[in-house]
Scaffold this active site. Structure first.
Site, PDB file in Angstrom:
ATOM      1  N   HIS A 228       7.609  10.863  86.353  1.00  0.00           N
ATOM      2  CA  HIS A 228       6.777  10.260  87.394  1.00  0.00           C
ATOM      3  C   HIS A 228       5.772   9.286  86.786  1.00  0.00           C
ATOM      4  O   HIS A 228       5.552   9.275  85.576  1.00  0.00           O
ATOM      5  CB  HIS A 228       6.036  11.345  88.197  1.00  0.00           C
ATOM      6  N   ASP A 230       1.838   8.291  87.190  1.00  0.00           N
ATOM      7  CA  ASP A 230       0.628   8.884  87.778  1.00  0.00           C
ATOM      8  C   ASP A 230      -0.005   8.000  88.847  1.00  0.00           C
ATOM      9  O   ASP A 230      -0.535   8.488  89.842  1.00  0.00           O
ATOM     10  CB  ASP A 230      -0.393   9.198  86.681  1.00  0.00           C
ATOM     11  N   HIS A 286       6.493   9.342  82.626  1.00  0.00           N
ATOM     12  CA  HIS A 286       6.485  10.548  81.778  1.00  0.00           C
ATOM     13  C   HIS A 286       6.887  11.788  82.557  1.00  0.00           C
ATOM     14  O   HIS A 286       6.933  11.773  83.790  1.00  0.00           O
ATOM     15  CB  HIS A 286       5.093  10.747  81.165  1.00  0.00           C
ATOM     16  N   ARG A 296       1.664  27.745  79.201  1.00  0.00           N
ATOM     17  CA  ARG A 296       1.035  26.495  78.735  1.00  0.00           C
ATOM     18  C   ARG A 296      -0.136  26.154  79.645  1.00  0.00           C
ATOM     19  O   ARG A 296       0.019  26.044  80.865  1.00  0.00           O
ATOM     20  CB  ARG A 296       2.104  25.395  78.820  1.00  0.00           C
TER      21      ARG A 296
HETATM   22  O1  LIG Z   1       0.315  18.623  81.510  1.00  0.00           O
HETATM   23  C1  LIG Z   1       0.814  17.597  81.085  1.00  0.00           C
HETATM   24  O2  LIG Z   1       1.109  17.429  79.892  1.00  0.00           O
HETATM   25  C2  LIG Z   1       1.109  16.456  82.028  1.00  0.00           C
HETATM   26  C3  LIG Z   1       0.932  16.752  83.448  1.00  0.00           C
HETATM   27  C4  LIG Z   1       1.162  15.531  84.283  1.00  0.00           C
HETATM   28  O3  LIG Z   1       2.014  14.733  84.022  1.00  0.00           O
HETATM   29  C5  LIG Z   1       0.309  15.292  85.429  1.00  0.00           C
HETATM   30  O4  LIG Z   1      -0.575  16.104  85.709  1.00  0.00           O
HETATM   31  O5  LIG Z   1       0.496  14.260  86.092  1.00  0.00           O
HETATM   32 FE   LIG Z   2       1.584  12.897  85.121  1.00  0.00          FE
END
Ligand SMILES: O=C(O)CCC(=O)C(=O)O
Ligand SMILES: [Fe+2]
Length: 317
Positions: A228, A230, A286, A296
């Protein structure tokens, strides 16, 4: 078939295992030269070169691409001061105002010494405590200290309202001090790295703790592994930062952060206290890999150039 042609065919096979398109081009020129010398071998030669070409394509797609598919950008094993990777900005910002704040240079930065491990540990404990009052029934839970949103089953509750009804509080003065200090350091680092004045860059929503595990998804919110952008997912974002509160390889496996680039996927392996920040447009597509094992924790801390989308620090309620 002349000995010369046979020799040539052998070396063609060898060449094409070299995997590049230019080898492919070079190969077809050589075959044409040989074909002129011995016209009786034209058809088998074309068939075999087609087979070689097909083999090369399949090799490239299934072997070479998989090998080259992932490049470790920053490993969890190394404690890095600062690693920068610059990418060309997408045109996503072209039609926006916010001159002086919207990205003019784009890229990614990873820093391991900006936030102390002790502050990261403190925030992880805060996330664990907050999430103990709820948690998704699928594999991804969030806790937003600004709005109070907390995953609970397949929905969200307001943790502040819930705790009020129980006569309990979530945040101590110390929690707020550390949260605010960490956020300010990240704010300053992003402004400095991207040449933006700090007072033109604002914290925005959603800024949230995340917890991921291997539980199968129960809603689409649990599916954190989709690539996606952001800026599309969370409209107000101009700069995204992620503070990792657990470490790849020891707290969990899978779960690496992956930048999807044309040439390769570049991974950031989470590490306690590691901050990774990047411009939020399509230059930074990403995803997070599905976890294989463990749990995690991270915080997504987000910044915008739009003052109307600014949010305030959380307070004790
Ligand atoms: O937690 C992560 O490493 C990325 C999370 C992510 O891509 C987001 O919150 O948009
Ligand atoms: Fe993200």
């Amino acid at each position: 078939m002349s000995e010369k042609v046979v020799r040539q065919r052998k070396s063609d096979k060898h060449d094409t295992a070299g995997k590049t398109k230019s080898n492919g081009k070079k190969k077809s020129v050589k075959i044409k030269e040989n074909a002129e010398e011995d016209s009786s071998s034209v058809l088998p030669l074309y068939l075999s070169s087609a087979a070689v070409a097909l083999f090369s394509i399949l090799y490239y797609v299934f072997v070479y691409q998989e090998d080259a598919g992932y490049t470790v950008f920053v490993s969890a094993k190394d404690k890095v001061d600062k690693v920068v990777y610059t990418v060309k900005c997408s045109s996503d910002y072209d039609t926006e105002k916010f001159e002086g704040c919207k990205p003019k240079k784009c890229g990614r930065t990873v820093m391991d010494n900006l936030i102390t491990e002790s502050d990261a540990r403190h925030l992880k404990e805060l996330a664990e405590k907050g999430m103990s009052y709820g948690g998704s029934s699928g594999g991804a839970s969030i806790l937003d200290l600004h709005s109070g949103a907390l995953s609970s089953g397949t929905q969200f509750i307001n943790i502040y309202k819930f705790l009020q009804s129980q006569n309990e509080a979530l945040l101590t003065e110390e929690d707020l001090r550390i949260y605010s200090k960490v956020k300010d350091k990240i704010h300053a680092a992003i402004a400095s790295e991207f040449g933006v004045k700090q007072n033109q860059l604002y914290l925005t929503s959603p800024t949230f703790f995340s917890r991921m595990n291997t539980t199968p998804p129960t809603t689409k919110h649990d599916e954190y592994w989709h690539p996606h952008i952001d800026k599309i997912t969370y409209e107000s974002f101009h700069y995204t930062s992620l503070l990792y509160l657990s470490t790849y390889g020891s707290d969990f496996t899978g779960g690496r952060f992956v930048f999807v680039d044309k040439d390769t996927n570049r991974t950031v392996e989470p590490r306690l206290g590691r901050i990774s920040f990047f411009t939020s447009g399509s230059e930074n597509l990403h995803f997070v890999e599905r976890l294989v094992d463990g749990v995690r924790y991270a915080i997504t801390i987000s910044f915008t150039c739009d003052p109307s989308k600014a949010i305030q620090n959380p307070a004790i309620r």
